[in-house]
Design a protein around this motif. Structure first.
Motif, PDB file in Angstrom:
ATOM      1  N   CYS A  30       0.838  -1.207   0.000  1.00 11.22           N
ATOM      2  CA  CYS A  30       0.000   0.000   0.000  1.00 11.22           C
ATOM      3  C   CYS A  30       0.866   1.247   0.000  1.00 11.22           C
ATOM      4  O   CYS A  30       1.836   1.333   0.754  1.00 11.22           O
ATOM      5  CB  CYS A  30      -0.931  -0.001   1.215  1.00 11.22           C
ATOM      6  N   PHE A  31       0.517   2.222  -0.858  1.00  9.91           N
ATOM      7  CA  PHE A  31       1.283   3.466  -0.895  1.00  9.91           C
ATOM      8  C   PHE A  31       0.659   4.550  -0.015  1.00  9.91           C
ATOM      9  O   PHE A  31       1.099   5.695  -0.038  1.00  9.91           O
ATOM     10  CB  PHE A  31       1.444   3.974  -2.336  1.00  9.91           C
ATOM     11  N   LYS A  32      -0.348   4.184   0.776  1.00  7.13           N
ATOM     12  CA  LYS A  32      -0.972   5.164   1.669  1.00  7.13           C
ATOM     13  C   LYS A  32      -0.782   4.828   3.145  1.00  7.13           C
ATOM     14  O   LYS A  32      -1.014   5.670   4.006  1.00  7.13           O
ATOM     15  CB  LYS A  32      -2.469   5.286   1.362  1.00  7.13           C
ATOM     16  N   CYS A  33      -0.358   3.572   3.429  1.00  7.38           N
ATOM     17  CA  CYS A  33      -0.156   3.169   4.819  1.00  7.38           C
ATOM     18  C   CYS A  33       0.832   1.992   4.837  1.00  7.38           C
ATOM     19  O   CYS A  33       1.184   1.466   3.779  1.00  7.38           O
ATOM     20  CB  CYS A  33      -1.484   2.789   5.472  1.00  7.38           C
ATOM     21  N   PRO A  34       1.297   1.534   6.015  1.00  6.00           N
ATOM     22  CA  PRO A  34       2.301   0.465   6.081  1.00  6.00           C
ATOM     23  C   PRO A  34       1.745  -0.948   5.967  1.00  6.00           C
ATOM     24  O   PRO A  34       2.403  -1.900   6.405  1.00  6.00           O
ATOM     25  CB  PRO A  34       2.943   0.701   7.453  1.00  6.00           C
ATOM     26  N   ALA A  35       0.582  -1.141   5.404  1.00  6.97           N
ATOM     27  CA  ALA A  35      -0.015  -2.474   5.277  1.00  6.97           C
ATOM     28  C   ALA A  35       0.897  -3.408   4.479  1.00  6.97           C
ATOM     29  O   ALA A  35       1.571  -2.988   3.533  1.00  6.97           O
ATOM     30  CB  ALA A  35      -1.376  -2.373   4.603  1.00  6.97           C
ATOM     31  N   THR A  36       0.916  -4.690   4.875  1.00  2.64           N
ATOM     32  CA  THR A  36       1.752  -5.691   4.218  1.00  2.64           C
ATOM     33  C   THR A  36       0.916  -6.890   3.795  1.00  2.64           C
ATOM     34  O   THR A  36      -0.181  -7.123   4.304  1.00  2.64           O
ATOM     35  CB  THR A  36       2.868  -6.179   5.165  1.00  2.64           C
ATOM     36  N   LEU A  37       1.477  -7.695   2.868  1.00  2.50           N
ATOM     37  CA  LEU A  37       0.792  -8.902   2.407  1.00  2.50           C
ATOM     38  C   LEU A  37       0.945 -10.048   3.393  1.00  2.50           C
ATOM     39  O   LEU A  37       0.013 -10.813   3.621  1.00  2.50           O
ATOM     40  CB  LEU A  37       1.353  -9.334   1.042  1.00  2.50           C
ATOM     41  N   THR A  38       2.136 -10.189   3.965  1.00  2.00           N
ATOM     42  CA  THR A  38       2.414 -11.322   4.840  1.00  2.00           C
ATOM     43  C   THR A  38       1.951 -11.038   6.262  1.00  2.00           C
ATOM     44  O   THR A  38       1.582  -9.910   6.611  1.00  2.00           O
ATOM     45  CB  THR A  38       3.919 -11.630   4.845  1.00  2.00           C
ATOM     46  N   SER A  39       2.015 -12.081   7.085  1.00  2.00           N
ATOM     47  CA  SER A  39       1.584 -11.937   8.471  1.00  2.00           C
ATOM     48  C   SER A  39       2.500 -10.975   9.218  1.00  2.00           C
ATOM     49  O   SER A  39       3.679 -10.833   8.902  1.00  2.00           O
ATOM     50  CB  SER A  39       1.592 -13.301   9.161  1.00  2.00           C
ATOM     51  N   GLY A  40       1.962 -10.321  10.218  1.00  2.00           N
ATOM     52  CA  GLY A  40       2.708  -9.342  10.984  1.00  2.00           C
ATOM     53  C   GLY A  40       1.774  -8.284  11.524  1.00  2.00           C
ATOM     54  O   GLY A  40       0.551  -8.353  11.337  1.00  2.00           O
ATOM     55  N   PRO A  41       2.309  -7.273  12.174  1.00  2.00           N
ATOM     56  CA  PRO A  41       1.449  -6.271  12.818  1.00  2.00           C
ATOM     57  C   PRO A  41       0.659  -5.414  11.831  1.00  2.00           C
ATOM     58  O   PRO A  41      -0.311  -4.776  12.230  1.00  2.00           O
ATOM     59  CB  PRO A  41       2.444  -5.427  13.621  1.00  2.00           C
ATOM     60  N   PHE A  42       1.065  -5.379  10.527  1.00  2.00           N
ATOM     61  CA  PHE A  42       0.393  -4.502   9.564  1.00  2.00           C
ATOM     62  C   PHE A  42      -0.253  -5.282   8.418  1.00  2.00           C
ATOM     63  O   PHE A  42      -0.519  -4.703   7.365  1.00  2.00           O
ATOM     64  CB  PHE A  42       1.396  -3.489   8.987  1.00  2.00           C
ATOM     65  N   ARG A  43      -0.521  -6.567   8.594  1.00  5.31           N
ATOM     66  CA  ARG A  43      -1.070  -7.345   7.482  1.00  5.31           C
ATOM     67  C   ARG A  43      -2.433  -6.779   7.052  1.00  5.31           C
ATOM     68  O   ARG A  43      -3.283  -6.466   7.878  1.00  5.31           O
ATOM     69  CB  ARG A  43      -1.168  -8.828   7.843  1.00  5.31           C
ATOM     70  N   TYR A  44      -2.606  -6.712   5.751  1.00  2.00           N
ATOM     71  CA  TYR A  44      -3.779  -6.024   5.199  1.00  2.00           C
ATOM     72  C   TYR A  44      -5.079  -6.796   5.413  1.00  2.00           C
ATOM     73  O   TYR A  44      -6.173  -6.225   5.298  1.00  2.00           O
ATOM     74  CB  TYR A  44      -3.568  -5.742   3.706  1.00  2.00           C
ATOM     75  N   THR A  45      -4.984  -8.080   5.718  1.00  2.08           N
ATOM     76  CA  THR A  45      -6.195  -8.879   5.927  1.00  2.08           C
ATOM     77  C   THR A  45      -6.732  -8.763   7.350  1.00  2.08           C
ATOM     78  O   THR A  45      -7.746  -9.391   7.673  1.00  2.08           O
ATOM     79  CB  THR A  45      -5.913 -10.354   5.622  1.00  2.08           C
ATOM     80  N   ASP A  46      -6.079  -7.974   8.182  1.00  2.00           N
ATOM     81  CA  ASP A  46      -6.543  -7.766   9.549  1.00  2.00           C
ATOM     82  C   ASP A  46      -7.584  -6.651   9.539  1.00  2.00           C
ATOM     83  O   ASP A  46      -7.253  -5.484   9.326  1.00  2.00           O
ATOM     84  CB  ASP A  46      -5.358  -7.393  10.454  1.00  2.00           C
ATOM     85  N   PHE A  47      -8.842  -7.008   9.758  1.00  2.00           N
ATOM     86  CA  PHE A  47      -9.922  -6.026   9.701  1.00  2.00           C
ATOM     87  C   PHE A  47     -10.485  -5.697  11.083  1.00  2.00           C
ATOM     88  O   PHE A  47     -11.593  -5.162  11.199  1.00  2.00           O
ATOM     89  CB  PHE A  47     -11.043  -6.526   8.793  1.00  2.00           C
TER      90      PHE A  47
END
Length: 283
Positions: A227-244
């Motif tokens: 993501c170019f607007k926030c630190p979201a990531t594809l893989t698991s971790g504190p910023f994974r994008y699938t965490d809703f």
């Protein structure tokens, strides 16, 4: 030699203006009065045996276009009520609204970029990059009548975005800045000769591929930092994008303007390009 740029004029009345009529309407403007401006940029003419070389690319003069649209010849009008409602909404619901230097006074503009495929006369498919302009507060019955082609180029003739397209973006950004600062004169019976209409970019639209290529972003849908607007990531971790969850790590961590410039651009990107600041400073 096959032309390396294309400007297509649909049958809509919105684009059936004559060059001489546009030139006569804009002849008294203090800056670039031609309806079409040629921007010299690097193109790939290997197919024609010329290799990479600098050539002029036709770009529509946005100031001339808006002068024509808001003249008596065409008759576009944005009511004071519609403009006030737009800025009241922006100031109430968006962080950029209250501090926008054009709030309550400037007419919104939208810029849209995308690629399209077409079949040429020889039956081969070509891909075309197009940039169009629209007025968000002006919505005629036909949507096509409200979209105005600023420039287009065959992608096979682009060296890359930085060397071929960014010089064109720089010219477009200069025109948009001029419309923001000086605007265009108001024409019509009873109008104050000193009155001017001023404009500001409030929409920069396009698919993810366009934004990544046009702005030289290093964060794409296929990279871990996606993501170019926030630190979201594809893989698991504190910023994974699938965490809703309401307390997800990426929530509330939207990049600032400075963070965007430092974290999201590819090495060697032109940081002082005016368009980048148009996107993240004026919006």
């Amino acid at each position: 030699m096959v032309p390396f740029f294309h400007i297509y004029w649909p049958k809509d009345i919105s684009l059936q203006f004559h060059y001489l009529e546009l030139r006569s309407l804009t002849s008294k403007l203090p800056w670039k009065s031609k309806a079409i401006h040629n921007v010299k940029t690097l193109v790939d003419l290997t197919e024609e045996g010329l290799g990479q070389c600098e050539q002029p690319v036709a770009v529509l003069n946005i100031c001339s276009l808006l002068t024509f649209l808001f003249s008596d010849k065409f008759g576009v009008k944005i009511s004071e009520r519609a403009l006030a409602e737009f800025w009241d909404h922006a100031c109430s619901h968006y962080t950029w609204g209250p501090n926008h230097p054009g709030a309550q006074t400037h007419i919104p503009l939208g810029v849209y970029g995308d690629s399209a495929r077409y079949t040429n006369q020889a039956g081969f498919q070509e891909k075309l990059l197009c940039i169009t302009l629209n007025l968000p507060l002006w919505a005629p019955r036909s949507v096509r009548s409200s979209r105005f082609l600023v420039f287009s180029i065959r992608e096979s003739l682009m060296v890359d975005y930085v060397h071929t397209v960014w010089p064109i973006y720089s010219y477009i950004a200069s025109a948009l800045n001029e419309l923001f600062q000086s605007g265009i004169p108001v024409k019509g019976i009873g109008c104050n000769p000193e009155a001017r209409l001023r404009f500001t970019v409030t929409e920069l639209r396009g698919d993810w591929a366009f934004h990544c290529d046009a702005l030289q972003l290093n964060r794409r849908w296929s990279s871990n930092n996606c993501c170019f607007k926030c630190p979201a990531t594809l893989t698991s971790g504190p910023f994974r994008y699938t965490d809703f969850e309401d307390n997800a790590g990426w929530v509330g961590n939207e990049f600032s303007h400075v963070q965007f410039l430092n974290l999201c651009l590819k090495p060697g990107a032109i940081y002082d390009l005016v368009l980048l600041d148009l996107v993240f400073r004026i919006l």
